[in-house]
Design an enzyme around this catalytic site. Structure first.
Site, PDB file in Angstrom:
ATOM      1  N   TYR A  77       0.757  -1.362   0.030  1.00  0.00           N
ATOM      2  CA  TYR A  77      -0.060   0.117   0.078  1.00  0.00           C
ATOM      3  C   TYR A  77       0.705   1.251   0.029  1.00  0.00           C
ATOM      4  O   TYR A  77       0.505   2.392  -0.137  1.00  0.00           O
ATOM      5  CB  TYR A  77      -0.978   0.044   1.268  1.00  0.00           C
ATOM      6  CG  TYR A  77      -1.815  -1.083   1.121  1.00  0.00           C
ATOM      7  CD1 TYR A  77      -2.982  -1.207   0.157  1.00  0.00           C
ATOM      8  CD2 TYR A  77      -1.790  -2.265   2.203  1.00  0.00           C
ATOM      9  CE1 TYR A  77      -3.937  -2.306   0.140  1.00  0.00           C
ATOM     10  CE2 TYR A  77      -2.558  -3.427   1.970  1.00  0.00           C
ATOM     11  CZ  TYR A  77      -3.594  -3.450   0.941  1.00  0.00           C
ATOM     12  OH  TYR A  77      -4.623  -4.551   0.893  1.00  0.00           O
ATOM     13  N   GLU A  85     -15.364   3.300  -7.497  1.00  0.00           N
ATOM     14  CA  GLU A  85     -14.817   2.199  -6.542  1.00  0.00           C
ATOM     15  C   GLU A  85     -13.178   2.667  -6.802  1.00  0.00           C
ATOM     16  O   GLU A  85     -12.805   2.703  -7.737  1.00  0.00           O
ATOM     17  CB  GLU A  85     -15.013   0.990  -7.167  1.00  0.00           C
ATOM     18  CG  GLU A  85     -14.538  -0.095  -6.190  1.00  0.00           C
ATOM     19  CD  GLU A  85     -14.663  -1.784  -6.881  1.00  0.00           C
ATOM     20  OE1 GLU A  85     -14.017  -2.533  -6.263  1.00  0.00           O
ATOM     21  OE2 GLU A  85     -15.708  -1.799  -7.723  1.00  0.00           O
ATOM     22  N   ALA A 113     -11.359  -4.508   2.522  1.00  0.00           N
ATOM     23  CA  ALA A 113     -11.861  -5.802   2.544  1.00  0.00           C
ATOM     24  C   ALA A 113     -13.363  -5.950   1.940  1.00  0.00           C
ATOM     25  O   ALA A 113     -13.680  -6.813   1.510  1.00  0.00           O
ATOM     26  CB  ALA A 113     -11.403  -6.499   3.384  1.00  0.00           C
TER      27      ALA A 113
END
Length: 148
Positions: free
Chosen positions: A24, A99, A78
């Site tokens: 990340y 998204e 998640a």
């Protein structure tokens, strides 16, 4: 419709910067919020930046966006891969949603490649790290402009 976007972040994103930086990156959620606020200021719009680790709270925040925000950028974390509740909330609110994912979910584990959000979102941005947030802001504003 107000010239306002909601940037909504899901579980574990509050740990960005220390959580799996090899996946990340080193950027914190506060850094990303600053990036979004600066982008919003340059565009002359408002942005509300929120995070929750709780599915029901994310559903409530999506519901509360109706009539307040012109669009939503959602990094559901998640919950992307598990939450019919978030999918149903997006289907119900009549606010366009992009998204967003920091990593490329299509290049990761098989279970991460299935999104319950994608079928009800206007589009998906993934794999660009923190830079995906301003990209998503441009994308949702372009979509809203074309839809009106």
């Amino acid at each position: 419709m107000p010239h306002s976007l909601l940037v909504l972040n899901g579980p574990n994103l509050n740990l960005l910067g220390t959580r799996q930086p090899e996946v990340y990156g080193p950027t914190t959620l506060k850094d990303i919020e600053t990036l979004c606020q600066e982008k919003a200021a340059s565009l002359g719009i408002d942005v509300t930046f929120l995070q929750s680790n709780h599915e029901g709270e994310l559903v409530d925040l999506l519901h509360n966006a109706r009539g307040v925000h012109a669009g939503i950028i959602l990094n559901a974390g998640a919950y992307t891969h598990t939450s019919v509740a978030l999918m149903d909330a997006i289907s119900s609110i009549m606010v366009p949603v992009v998204e967003l994912h920091l990593s490329n979910i299509h290049a990761r584990e098989e279970f991460r490649q299935k999104s319950f959000i994608a079928p009800v979102a206007v589009g998906q941005i993934c794999g660009f790290g923190a830079a995906g947030y301003p990209l998503a802001m441009d994308a949702i504003l372009s979509y809203i402009g074309e839809a009106t």
